[in-house]
Scaffold this motif. Structure first.
Motif, PDB file in Angstrom:
ATOM      1  N   LEU A  35       0.831  -1.215   0.000  1.00 46.06           N
ATOM      2  CA  LEU A  35       0.000   0.000   0.000  1.00 46.06           C
ATOM      3  C   LEU A  35       0.859   1.256   0.000  1.00 46.06           C
ATOM      4  CD1 LEU A  35      -2.814   1.314   0.223  1.00 46.06           C
ATOM      5  CD2 LEU A  35      -2.613   1.106   2.704  1.00 46.06           C
ATOM      6  N   SER A  36       1.919   1.280   0.791  1.00 45.69           N
ATOM      7  CA  SER A  36       2.800   2.440   0.851  1.00 45.69           C
ATOM      8  C   SER A  36       3.535   2.653  -0.453  1.00 45.69           C
ATOM      9  CB  SER A  36       3.797   2.259   2.000  1.00 45.69           C
ATOM     10  OG  SER A  36       4.747   3.306   2.003  1.00 45.69           O
ATOM     11  N   THR A  37       3.998   1.551  -1.072  1.00 45.27           N
ATOM     12  CA  THR A  37       4.788   1.669  -2.309  1.00 45.27           C
ATOM     13  C   THR A  37       3.913   2.027  -3.496  1.00 45.27           C
ATOM     14  OG1 THR A  37       6.357   0.025  -1.454  1.00 45.27           O
ATOM     15  CG2 THR A  37       6.403   0.459  -3.819  1.00 45.27           C
ATOM     16  N   LEU A  38       2.802   1.344  -3.659  1.00 43.38           N
ATOM     17  CA  LEU A  38       1.943   1.557  -4.815  1.00 43.38           C
ATOM     18  C   LEU A  38       1.213   2.895  -4.768  1.00 43.38           C
ATOM     19  CD1 LEU A  38       0.396  -2.029  -5.146  1.00 43.38           C
ATOM     20  CD2 LEU A  38       2.211  -1.020  -6.554  1.00 43.38           C
ATOM     21  N   CYS A  39       0.776   3.297  -3.587  1.00 44.90           N
ATOM     22  CA  CYS A  39      -0.083   4.492  -3.463  1.00 44.90           C
ATOM     23  C   CYS A  39       0.636   5.677  -2.841  1.00 44.90           C
ATOM     24  CB  CYS A  39      -1.310   4.149  -2.621  1.00 44.90           C
ATOM     25  SG  CYS A  39      -2.296   2.810  -3.296  1.00 44.90           S
ATOM     26  N   ASP A  40       1.916   5.559  -2.559  1.00 40.11           N
ATOM     27  CA  ASP A  40       2.696   6.643  -1.939  1.00 40.11           C
ATOM     28  C   ASP A  40       2.004   7.127  -0.657  1.00 40.11           C
ATOM     29  OD1 ASP A  40       4.790   8.407  -1.603  1.00 40.11           O
ATOM     30  OD2 ASP A  40       3.869   9.975  -2.839  1.00 40.11           O
ATOM     31  N   ALA A  41       1.586   6.154   0.144  1.00 40.32           N
ATOM     32  CA  ALA A  41       0.869   6.467   1.374  1.00 40.32           C
ATOM     33  C   ALA A  41       1.811   6.400   2.565  1.00 40.32           C
ATOM     34  CB  ALA A  41      -0.292   5.501   1.572  1.00 40.32           C
ATOM     35  N   GLN A  42       1.545   7.258   3.538  1.00 36.37           N
ATOM     36  CA  GLN A  42       2.280   7.218   4.799  1.00 36.37           C
ATOM     37  C   GLN A  42       1.444   6.461   5.827  1.00 36.37           C
ATOM     38  OE1 GLN A  42       3.373  11.161   6.006  1.00 36.37           O
ATOM     39  NE2 GLN A  42       4.530  11.599   4.152  1.00 36.37           N
ATOM     40  N   LEU A  43       2.025   5.454   6.425  1.00 36.96           N
ATOM     41  CA  LEU A  43       1.266   4.640   7.358  1.00 36.96           C
ATOM     42  C   LEU A  43       2.177   4.099   8.452  1.00 36.96           C
ATOM     43  CD1 LEU A  43       1.927   1.388   6.565  1.00 36.96           C
ATOM     44  CD2 LEU A  43       0.574   2.050   4.594  1.00 36.96           C
ATOM     45  N   ALA A  44       1.545   3.696   9.538  1.00 36.44           N
ATOM     46  CA  ALA A  44       2.273   3.125  10.671  1.00 36.44           C
ATOM     47  C   ALA A  44       1.397   2.048  11.289  1.00 36.44           C
ATOM     48  CB  ALA A  44       2.602   4.192  11.701  1.00 36.44           C
ATOM     49  N   LEU A  45       1.987   0.896  11.548  1.00 40.54           N
ATOM     50  CA  LEU A  45       1.302  -0.226  12.163  1.00 40.54           C
ATOM     51  C   LEU A  45       1.997  -0.593  13.460  1.00 40.54           C
ATOM     52  CD1 LEU A  45       0.617  -2.601   9.119  1.00 40.54           C
ATOM     53  CD2 LEU A  45      -1.005  -1.117  10.288  1.00 40.54           C
ATOM     54  N   VAL A  46       1.215  -0.782  14.500  1.00 44.15           N
ATOM     55  CA  VAL A  46       1.743  -1.211  15.793  1.00 44.15           C
ATOM     56  C   VAL A  46       0.921  -2.418  16.229  1.00 44.15           C
ATOM     57  CG1 VAL A  46       2.160  -0.606  18.192  1.00 44.15           C
ATOM     58  CG2 VAL A  46       2.476   1.117  16.396  1.00 44.15           C
ATOM     59  N   VAL A  47       1.582  -3.538  16.490  1.00 46.66           N
ATOM     60  CA  VAL A  47       0.913  -4.780  16.855  1.00 46.66           C
ATOM     61  C   VAL A  47       1.578  -5.352  18.098  1.00 46.66           C
ATOM     62  CG1 VAL A  47       0.251  -7.104  16.110  1.00 46.66           C
ATOM     63  CG2 VAL A  47       0.377  -5.240  14.426  1.00 46.66           C
ATOM     64  N   PHE A  48       0.748  -5.728  19.065  1.00 44.21           N
ATOM     65  CA  PHE A  48       1.225  -6.425  20.258  1.00 44.21           C
ATOM     66  C   PHE A  48       0.685  -7.852  20.220  1.00 44.21           C
ATOM     67  CE2 PHE A  48       1.574  -2.039  21.648  1.00 44.21           C
ATOM     68  CZ  PHE A  48       2.766  -2.037  22.347  1.00 44.21           C
ATOM     69  N   SER A  49       1.562  -8.786  20.420  1.00 54.30           N
ATOM     70  CA  SER A  49       1.147 -10.191  20.459  1.00 54.30           C
ATOM     71  C   SER A  49       0.487 -10.493  21.789  1.00 54.30           C
ATOM     72  CB  SER A  49       2.365 -11.105  20.254  1.00 54.30           C
ATOM     73  OG  SER A  49       3.244 -10.986  21.364  1.00 54.30           O
ATOM     74  N   ALA A  50      -0.057 -11.714  21.900  1.00 58.26           N
ATOM     75  CA  ALA A  50      -0.706 -12.128  23.130  1.00 58.26           C
ATOM     76  C   ALA A  50       0.288 -12.195  24.290  1.00 58.26           C
ATOM     77  CB  ALA A  50      -1.382 -13.483  22.930  1.00 58.26           C
ATOM     78  N   THR A  51       1.568 -12.373  23.973  1.00 58.71           N
ATOM     79  CA  THR A  51       2.591 -12.431  25.027  1.00 58.71           C
ATOM     80  C   THR A  51       3.138 -11.055  25.376  1.00 58.71           C
ATOM     81  OG1 THR A  51       4.304 -12.831  23.346  1.00 58.71           O
ATOM     82  CG2 THR A  51       3.235 -14.759  24.350  1.00 58.71           C
ATOM     83  N   GLY A  52       2.639  -9.975  24.674  1.00 57.22           N
ATOM     84  CA  GLY A  52       3.082  -8.627  24.960  1.00 57.22           C
ATOM     85  C   GLY A  52       4.255  -8.160  24.129  1.00 57.22           C
ATOM     86  N   LYS A  53       4.664  -8.928  23.120  1.00 58.56           N
ATOM     87  CA  LYS A  53       5.792  -8.544  22.273  1.00 58.56           C
ATOM     88  C   LYS A  53       5.327  -7.541  21.225  1.00 58.56           C
ATOM     89  CE  LYS A  53       9.600 -10.549  19.637  1.00 58.56           C
ATOM     90  NZ  LYS A  53      10.225 -11.812  19.121  1.00 58.56           N
ATOM     91  N   LEU A  54       6.170  -6.517  20.979  1.00 58.12           N
ATOM     92  CA  LEU A  54       5.811  -5.435  20.066  1.00 58.12           C
ATOM     93  C   LEU A  54       6.358  -5.705  18.676  1.00 58.12           C
ATOM     94  CD1 LEU A  54       4.792  -2.518  19.379  1.00 58.12           C
ATOM     95  CD2 LEU A  54       7.025  -1.698  20.173  1.00 58.12           C
ATOM     96  N   PHE A  55       5.501  -5.459  17.673  1.00 64.57           N
ATOM     97  CA  PHE A  55       5.885  -5.504  16.267  1.00 64.57           C
ATOM     98  C   PHE A  55       5.341  -4.238  15.619  1.00 64.57           C
ATOM     99  CE2 PHE A  55       5.402  -9.840  17.718  1.00 64.57           C
ATOM    100  CZ  PHE A  55       6.546 -10.473  17.266  1.00 64.57           C
ATOM    101  N   ASP A  56       6.181  -3.595  14.783  1.00 58.03           N
ATOM    102  CA  ASP A  56       5.717  -2.355  14.152  1.00 58.03           C
ATOM    103  C   ASP A  56       6.272  -2.258  12.745  1.00 58.03           C
ATOM    104  OD1 ASP A  56       8.198  -0.298  14.162  1.00 58.03           O
ATOM    105  OD2 ASP A  56       8.253  -1.495  16.010  1.00 58.03           O
ATOM    106  N   PHE A  57       5.545  -1.489  11.927  1.00 57.95           N
ATOM    107  CA  PHE A  57       5.959  -1.176  10.565  1.00 57.95           C
ATOM    108  C   PHE A  57       5.524   0.254  10.278  1.00 57.95           C
ATOM    109  CE2 PHE A  57       4.880  -0.656   6.087  1.00 57.95           C
ATOM    110  CZ  PHE A  57       6.062  -1.027   5.471  1.00 57.95           C
TER     111      PHE A  57
END
Length: 214
Positions: A35-57
């Motif tokens: 989505l960011s590459t094709l549409c030149d969009a600025q975005l941010a994703l923040v995901v926490f797993s069930a164990t509390g581990k952080l993943f972001d993009f």
């Protein structure tokens, strides 16, 4: 084998849940990159797993995206604090109406001789001229009202005089008829019949009056 539809509900098995989370997270981040590459969009994703581990993009960076979001939120708050155009017009109209009411009230108080201390000689002279014009108009209207009442009374008087003369002529006529009947030696019953027949149809209700007067 055909792919079967997976029911959307919490996976009870811990191991299966972790495997599914890992696969879905990678797929989500891949879609975000596309989505960011094709549409030149600025975005941010923040995901926490069930164990509390952080993943972001983020694209281009998490700080830039969050900063832009905060600036936009501040602008929206400022717009909400400012009254709408309709509200501004309504407030302006109310203010004008209030000022106009105060001015008229002040003018009326001056008309009845109050709050004159703040006026100078020129303003007092203008007020005096205005009062004279108003007084002249009031007197003229009052005179027209009196003339109208006098005219109505005169018309009523003329109608009463006309009715009185008509009744007088009728009484004289009945008197002459009765005298003539007496001279001819008619009975009282015949006199009454003659007197009654001499009235117009609409005035037969006055026969008794005629007889009593006779």
């Amino acid at each position: 084998m055909t792919r079967r539809k997976i029911e959307t509900k919490k996976i009870e098995n811990t191991t299966a849940r972790q495997v599914t989370f890992s696969k879905r997270r990678r797929g989500l981040f891949k879609k975000a990159l596309e989505l960011s590459t094709l549409c030149d969009a600025q975005l941010a994703l923040v995901v926490f797993s069930a164990t509390g581990k952080l993943f972001d993009f983020s694209s281009p960076s998490m700080q830039q995206v969050i900063g832009r979001r905060q600036n936009l939120h501040s602008k929206n708050l400022n717009k909400m604090d400012q009254p709408s155009l309709e509200a501004q017009i309504d407030n302006s109209t109310k203010t004008m109406s209030s000022n106009e009411t105060l001015e008229r009230t002040h003018g009326m108080r001056q008309m009845i001789g109050e709050v004159l201390q703040q006026l100078n000689v020129e303003e007092l002279q203008k007020l005096e001229e205005l009062l004279e014009v108003g007084l002249t108009s009031v007197l003229k209207t009052k005179e027209e009202g009196f003339l109208g009442e006098i005219g109505a009374l005169k018309r009523k008087e003329a109608q009463l005089i006309e009715d009185n003369q008509r009744l007088k002529r009728q009484m004289e006529k009945q008197f002459k008829i009765k005298i003539h009947a007496i001279e001819q030696g008619l009975s009282s019953e015949s006199i009454t019949n003659i007197c009654s027949s001499s009235y117009p149809p609409q005035q037969q209700d006055n026969d008794d009056t005629c007889l009593k007067l006779g």
